[in-house]
Scaffold this active site. Structure first.
Site, PDB file in Angstrom:
ATOM      1  CE  LYS A   1      48.990   8.593  39.013  1.00  0.00           C
ATOM      2  NZ  LYS A   1      49.326   8.030  37.658  1.00  0.00           N
TER       3      LYS A   1
ATOM      4  NE  ARG B   1      44.032  -0.816  34.912  1.00  0.00           N
ATOM      5  CZ  ARG B   1      44.611  -0.765  34.052  1.00  0.00           C
ATOM      6  NH1 ARG B   1      44.936  -1.954  33.457  1.00  0.00           N
ATOM      7  NH2 ARG B   1      45.051   0.427  33.453  1.00  0.00           N
TER       8      ARG B   1
END
Ligand code: BES
Ligand code: ZN
Ligand code: ZN
Length: 508
Positions: free
Chosen positions: A278, A352
């Site tokens: 990130k 996920r």
């Protein structure tokens, strides 16, 4: 009831009294247009009483919602006026917000003892006022060395009520206090810095917590066991960190037979993005990426401490997403607990992956009436709904509506979002695996994430009778922290949806 464990911040003490006596600061909730102090007060010093009457008469205090004014009598006594807005618009949340606003406005001069005199409110609304005060009376100062030395005394509030409602009000406040301690537990877990909040630290807290309850069991599936069981999603995300991943399974009232709710939480104790690193700005906020697991733990605590007698299971998928020589790579294909494979195209779409194992475990090891997962899953959900609502998806429209209603009832809004076949197609068209963890483009990212999760919700039954287990997904990326309009919260983790789930599961 309302038992708390050592490291869960104690909620303020709220008592009730059927009478009109005032101790400490008088807290006076008022509607717009009220021009004199309501009748029936005892023990309000004369000069304070006339001051209150003067500001009301002169219109100096308009009682707009959540505005406050402090008055001090020359012969002693203090009052904090709190506006409820228009009487015609008042509902439970008006009182909850007013209670919270009182706590926000408190300063040293008000002291630690309050008496709340709410005239003409229903028992439920009096309880909502107390709930708002308890919710807002929270600060996270475990790491403030100065505050510790000072030993701040706890706030104590007394709610005046009528004789005939005393026992109902007291029971309601006791139950709400237990629920609030669950919200505060979720906030404590979320606010804890990531050097101290890592997967096995979360598990240790869960194990310590379970010791307080005869009807609670906590099982920890550690890294080695997760590998043995084939939890490929959890392992792939967590293996890049020195602090290894784990799954924590909470069971409340496990002896009760029959179908029961199963809650699943994303518990990324820090999300660097992994190899798909990130950007640096605000990366510290990724300590909150275990908000889903905190919601599950907080809800289990709220239910257990309020004496809920039904069976509920919580599953939290804990991992730290780090870049390292042991980390997974973009391009890897992993095999999850379900046997389905995932092409990992971006290691930052890690929530996920861990949830794929949690959802499968939920539907295959248990017999869920329904599964609800909570996850700070996508930045796209924050783009869609801001900090005002959680995204809510479900494979059952009626179930989704019922959850939406429960969230509205407690003013923790979860907003219906679409689970469309096109999104499922997008997430299953990998060239080399069953699924892919990244959509084909950047649009609809919160929806494609939800459609991906659906692939890992097991069916009940076989062949033509097979039907997918009722499931809902709540994306709390925008609501677990940073929600500035949430009056129940000063800053940091919000603890959202503990109250929603208590309402949904218990009906209260
Ligand atoms: N934890 C983040 C989602 C997130 C981002 C929550 C910002 C709150 C604020 C999640 O793991 C993530 O990084 N998701 C990616 C998915 C993308 C790579 C498909 C995202 O949202 O950008
Ligand atoms: Zn991520
Ligand atoms: Zn994440």
């Amino acid at each position: 009831m309302g038992r708390r464990i050592g490291w869960v911040g104690d909620t303020m003490q709220v008592t009730i009294s059927s009478g009109n006596n005032i101790n400490g600061t008088l807290v006076l909730p008022l509607f717009e247009g009220v021009e004199t102090l309501p009748e029936g007060f005892e023990g309000v010093p004369l000069s304070l009483k006339s001051q209150i009457n003067r500001v009301l008469e002169d219109g100096d205090f308009k009682a707009n919602a959540n505005t406050t004014m402090t008055l001090m009598g020359t012969d002693g006594g203090k009052a904090l006026l709190i506006g409820l807005g228009k009487a015609s618009k008042a509902e439970a949340h008006t009182y909850r917000e007013a209670g919270a606003s009182v706590v926000t406005s408190l300063s040293k001069m008000h002291g630690n003892e309050l008496t709340v005199a709410i005239h003409g409110a229903s028992t439920a609304n009096k309880a909502a006022f107390a709930e708002g005060m308890m919710l807002r009376d929270y600060s996270y100062d475990d790491y403030k060395t100065q505050d510790k030395d000072e030993e701040k005394p706890n706030l104590a509030a007394r709610i005046n009520c009528e004789e005939k409602e005393a026992s109902e009000l007291s029971a309601t406040i006791e139950r709400l206090s237990a629920v609030v301690s669950g919200v505060h537990l979720s906030r404590d877990l979320g606010n804890c810095p990531p050097n101290d909040m890592y997967p096995m630290a979360f598990a240790a807290k869960a194990e310590a917590w379970a010791k307080d309850y005869a009807n609670v069991k906590v099982e920890v599936i550690d890294y080695e066991a997760a590998k043995r069981h084939g939890m490929g999603g959890l392992v792939a995300v967590g293996m890049g960190s020195a602090r290894k991943p784990c799954m924590v399974i909470f069971t409340l009232n496990g002896d009760i037979k029959g179908r029961h709710p199963v809650l699943v939480g994303k518990g990324i104790t820090f999300d660097t993005g992994g190899i798909s690193l990130k950007p640096g700005a605000n990366m510290d906020e990724m300590k909150y990426d275990m908000g889903g697991s905190a919601t599950v733990f907080g809800t289990m605590h709220a239910l257990a401490s309020s004496g809920y007698e039904g069976k509920v299971v919580g599953i939290t998928c804990m991992a730290e997403n780090m870049p390292s020589s042991n980390a997974q790579r973009p391009g890897d294909v992993i095999t999850t607990l379900s046997g389905k494979t995932i092409e990992v195209l971006n290691t930052d779409a890690e929530g996920r992956l861990v949830l794929s194992d949690g959802l499968w475990k939920a539907g295959t090891d248990f017999d869920p009436e329904y599964i609800v997962d909570f996850a700070t899953l996508t930045g796209a959900c924050v783009v869609a709904l801001g900090h005002e609502a959680t995204g809510l998806w479900s494979n059952d429209d009626d179930f989704r509506t019922r959850l939406h209603e429960a969230s509205k009832d407690v003013s923790e809004l979860a907003w219906p979002m679409p689970l469309l076949p096109a999104f499922e197609k997008e997430m299953t068209d990998s060239k080399i695996a069953d699924t892919r963890n990244l959509g084909g483009g950047r649009w609809g990212g919160a929806n494609t994430a939800a459609a991906f999760l659906k692939q890992f919700v097991p069916n009940r039954g076989e062949g033509d009778d097979a039907e997918q287990i009722t499931w809902a997904h709540m994306d709390i990326a925008g609501t677990y922290w940073g929600a500035k309009t949430n009056k129940m919260v000063g800053n940091g983790a919000t603890g959202i949806h503990v109250r929603t789930m208590v309402k949904f599961i218990t009906g209260e």
